[in-house]
Design a protein around this motif. Structure first.
Motif, short mmCIF file in Angstrom:
data_model
loop_
_atom_site.label_atom_id
_atom_site.label_comp_id
_atom_site.label_asym_id
_atom_site.label_seq_id
_atom_site.Cartn_x
_atom_site.Cartn_y
_atom_site.Cartn_z
N GLN A 161 50.22 -27.40 -18.29
CA GLN A 161 50.51 -26.31 -17.55
C GLN A 161 49.14 -25.77 -16.92
O GLN A 161 49.21 -25.18 -15.58
N LYS A 162 48.30 -25.75 -17.80
CA LYS A 162 46.83 -25.21 -16.90
C LYS A 162 46.20 -26.11 -15.97
O LYS A 162 45.99 -25.48 -14.99
N GLN A 163 46.37 -27.52 -15.81
CA GLN A 163 45.94 -28.23 -14.97
C GLN A 163 46.95 -28.18 -13.51
O GLN A 163 46.52 -28.00 -12.59
N ARG A 167 46.21 -23.30 -7.58
CA ARG A 167 45.24 -22.57 -6.98
C ARG A 167 44.15 -23.43 -6.02
O ARG A 167 43.66 -22.91 -4.76
N SER A 173 49.89 -31.10 -25.40
CA SER A 173 49.81 -31.82 -23.98
C SER A 173 50.42 -30.55 -22.83
O SER A 173 49.92 -30.54 -21.96
N HIS A 174 51.62 -30.01 -23.49
CA HIS A 174 52.43 -29.33 -22.47
C HIS A 174 51.46 -28.11 -21.93
O HIS A 174 51.48 -27.81 -20.78
N GLU A 175 50.54 -27.42 -23.02
CA GLU A 175 50.00 -26.32 -22.58
C GLU A 175 48.59 -26.80 -21.58
O GLU A 175 48.59 -25.99 -20.46
N GLN A 176 48.15 -27.79 -21.89
CA GLN A 176 47.16 -28.48 -21.04
C GLN A 176 47.77 -28.83 -19.75
O GLN A 176 47.03 -28.43 -18.55
N ALA A 202 48.47 -25.06 -12.70
CA ALA A 202 48.09 -23.94 -12.52
C ALA A 202 46.59 -23.94 -11.52
O ALA A 202 46.57 -23.56 -10.53
N ALA A 203 45.75 -24.63 -12.11
CA ALA A 203 44.70 -25.12 -11.42
C ALA A 203 44.62 -25.76 -10.06
O ALA A 203 44.01 -25.30 -8.96
#
Length: 125
Positions: A44-46, A52, A39-42, A48-49
């Motif tokens: 972080q990706k969200q 951007r 969940s933490h990794e997801q 970052a997106a």
């Protein structure tokens, strides 16, 4: 002796139950940690997106402002007696693109892109 044997067996059974309970709890905690890590990794990706997207929107908004800015507001390099390269840096500071800077300063687009690259990598920019 038999009472001691019964107590010893009872104690062993209690220990086995306690060990089994703790082992099951440890497995549950490890499973929860794995889910939290994913969940933490997801997240972080969200994030970052989203960052951007915000940068893209800000860049588009800045380009729209520059596109709608009257050309007369930015004098050409020859009209002020300023070096076209110094003028190019000033135009880059205002957010103009390489093509516009090249046109207004009377330099090639590759020169404008080189100046932009040097300006961005300059410690004083």
């Amino acid at each position: 002796m038999t009472i001691y044997l019964v107590l010893l067996i009872g104690l062993m059974i209690a220990q086995a139950v306690a060990v089994f309970y703790l082992w099951q709890r440890l497995l549950r905690i490890e499973s929860e940690r794995a889910v939290e890590a994913v969940s933490h990794e997801q997240l972080q990706k969200q994030l970052a997106a989203a960052q951007r997207n915000i940068q893209d929107i800000a860049l588009l908004a800045q380009q729209k402002v520059v596109e709608h800015e009257p050309r007369q507001q930015l004098p050409t390099a020859s009209s002020e007696g300023i070096s076209p390269y110094n003028q190019a840096v000033e135009m880059f500071k205002r957010g103009l693109g390489s093509a516009d800077v090249a046109e207004r300063c009377g330099i090639s687009r590759s020169e404008a892109e080189l100046i932009l690259s040097l300006y961005r990598n300059s410690p004083t920019s």
